[in-house]
Scaffold this motif. Structure first.
Motif, mmCIF file in Angstrom:
data_model
loop_
_atom_site.group_PDB
_atom_site.id
_atom_site.type_symbol
_atom_site.label_atom_id
_atom_site.label_comp_id
_atom_site.label_asym_id
_atom_site.label_seq_id
_atom_site.Cartn_x
_atom_site.Cartn_y
_atom_site.Cartn_z
ATOM 1 N N LEU A 1 -30.099 -11.141 -10.953
ATOM 2 C CA LEU A 1 -29.570 -12.473 -11.202
ATOM 3 C C LEU A 1 -29.557 -13.273 -9.920
ATOM 4 C CD1 LEU A 1 -26.381 -11.410 -13.215
ATOM 5 C CD2 LEU A 1 -28.518 -12.220 -14.217
ATOM 6 N N ASP A 2 -29.611 -14.582 -10.075
ATOM 7 C CA ASP A 2 -29.313 -15.471 -8.955
ATOM 8 C C ASP A 2 -27.792 -15.521 -8.867
ATOM 9 O OD1 ASP A 2 -28.567 -17.921 -7.551
ATOM 10 O OD2 ASP A 2 -30.685 -18.462 -7.638
ATOM 11 N N VAL B 1 -35.758 -26.240 -10.322
ATOM 12 C CA VAL B 1 -34.837 -25.201 -9.873
ATOM 13 C C VAL B 1 -35.580 -23.866 -9.832
ATOM 14 C CG1 VAL B 1 -32.786 -23.853 -10.470
ATOM 15 C CG2 VAL B 1 -32.766 -26.341 -10.702
ATOM 16 N N THR B 2 -35.506 -23.194 -8.708
ATOM 17 C CA THR B 2 -36.112 -21.872 -8.543
ATOM 18 C C THR B 2 -35.005 -20.852 -8.279
ATOM 19 O OG1 THR B 2 -38.126 -22.841 -7.606
ATOM 20 C CG2 THR B 2 -37.755 -20.499 -7.222
ATOM 21 N N LEU B 3 -34.938 -19.828 -9.103
ATOM 22 C CA LEU B 3 -33.915 -18.806 -8.948
ATOM 23 C C LEU B 3 -34.274 -17.848 -7.808
ATOM 24 C CD1 LEU B 3 -33.224 -17.874 -12.684
ATOM 25 C CD2 LEU B 3 -32.072 -19.588 -11.282
ATOM 26 N N SER B 4 -33.242 -17.268 -7.205
ATOM 27 C CA SER B 4 -33.419 -16.248 -6.170
ATOM 28 C C SER B 4 -32.703 -14.983 -6.632
ATOM 29 C CB SER B 4 -32.840 -16.730 -4.835
ATOM 30 O OG SER B 4 -33.486 -17.914 -4.399
ATOM 31 N N PRO B 5 -33.330 -14.206 -7.507
ATOM 32 C CA PRO B 5 -32.640 -13.061 -8.109
ATOM 33 C C PRO B 5 -32.473 -11.879 -7.163
ATOM 34 C CG PRO B 5 -34.901 -13.184 -8.908
ATOM 35 C CD PRO B 5 -34.674 -14.404 -8.071
ATOM 36 N N VAL B 6 -31.318 -11.252 -7.248
ATOM 37 C CA VAL B 6 -31.014 -10.012 -6.535
ATOM 38 C C VAL B 6 -30.273 -9.108 -7.524
ATOM 39 C CG1 VAL B 6 -30.900 -11.095 -4.266
ATOM 40 C CG2 VAL B 6 -28.837 -10.945 -5.659
#
Length: 335
Positions: A234-235, A192-197
């Motif tokens: 955070l994702d 799992v790879t997070l996509s934080p914004v």
């Protein structure tokens, strides 16, 4: 058909390269810089990587080195494209100097995929990840057909309204279980790879509570939080899953569910409190384990919430006593 990762920071070039690969009959995933390509490669495991060299965050050459040094991705062939490297790099399977002929690019794609090593037999985390993918693809067709048939019966008025509502609810449960099994498999496989914004956590909580108020109007949902924004990287979708898992667990027994948001310069804490019957010491020891049998659903929600919180650099804990309710605490670092 193979999965090919194409990385280039120039949108027009990225689209052209991707179209060529698709015209050859393969699936494409796109990355617009080297770091995004690295994260996609780890999560999707492509059969071939095509990458430009001059890209932000991580160059194509550095991407090649990372891929070659990875235990699972080290044997994936890489086609390196560059206008500044005269002879390519030893880490790449093949090299094309920009500008190049599309026919030469097509030939390299065919050659690289033909010579790509066969996948090893599935074992360990690879098998778990493959199970998640298989569940998602295997169930989507039947679920889609069932949804369409329920909608057709509703439009034609040929079925009892109560029965249709029950069928719709059961379909939602199955779709939720499918998502949970997929996510749990990818979490167990560490892919799992997070996509934080930047996310206003208070706004996320308010939005989630409004949704739960509509779905479970018999529960008294309350939020105690500052009106000022509490922003974190955070994702968004995955943190929403964490919140929904905790709200769903807390609202099972009705009554009041209280959500508290506290913020300091270094930490943010979200507490979800219910006034339910509480959890025994024995149950507490296993609360975050996967595949617990707990009413309807997959028994994966709290496991997923715990793992996703950990991936954000935080932690999820629980306090409970019989007859005194339960409190979940999500602690997240700032910065």
């Amino acid at each position: 058909m193979s999965l090919v990762l194409v990385a280039d920071d120039e949108p027009a070039v990225l689209e052209v390269l991707s179209q060529v690969v698709e015209d050859l009959g393969h699936d494409v995933i796109q990355a617009r810089d080297g770091e995004e390509a690295w994260n996609l490669a780890r999560s999707r495991r492509p059969s071939l990587v095509v990458t430009d060299h001059m890209m932000p965050r991580l160059s194509g050459l550095d991407l090649c080195r990372r891929l070659k040094g990875d235990e699972l991705l080290g044997r994936v062939p890489i086609i390196l494209l560059s206008a500044v490297l005269p002879h390519g790099a030893p880490e790449a399977h093949a090299f094309l100097h920009k500008p190049f002929e599309i026919t030469d690019f097509e030939a390299l794609i065919r050659q690289a995929l033909t010579e790509a090593p066969r996948a090893k037999p599935l074992e360990g985390s690879t098998a778990v990840e493959a199970l998640g993918t298989w569940v998602g693809k295997g169930l989507e067709g039947p679920l889609s057909t069932a949804r369409a048939q329920v909608e057709r019966l509703r439009v034609e008025g040929k079925a009892d309204g109560g029965a249709l509502e029950t069928l719709g609810a059961q379909l939602e449960t199955l779709e939720s279980m499918k998502r949970d099994i997929q996510e749990a498999a990818y979490l167990a496989a560490r892919t799992v790879t997070l996509s934080p914004v930047m996310v206003d956590l208070g706004e996320l909580l308010r939005h989630s509570l409004e949704t739960w108020k509509q779905g479970r109007p018999g529960v008294k949902w309350t939020l105690e939080a500052s009106a000022s924004a509490v922003e974190l990287r955070l994702d968004l979708e995955r943190m929403r899953r964490v919140v929904d898992a905790l709200l769903g667990h807390a609202g099972r027994h009705g009554g009041e569910v209280r959500v508290e948001l506290e913020s300091t310069p270094s930490l943010v804490t979200v507490r979800v409190k219910d006034a339910g019957p509480g959890v025994s010491d024995e149950e507490l020891r296993h609360l975050f384990e996967p595949f617990r049998v707990e009413g309807s659903g997959s028994g994966l929600g709290l496991y997923i919430a715990s793992e996703l919180t950990r991936l954000h650099g935080g932690g999820l804990s629980v306090e409970s006593k019989r007859g005194q309710g339960t409190t979940f605490s999500v602690i997240l670092p700032r910065g």
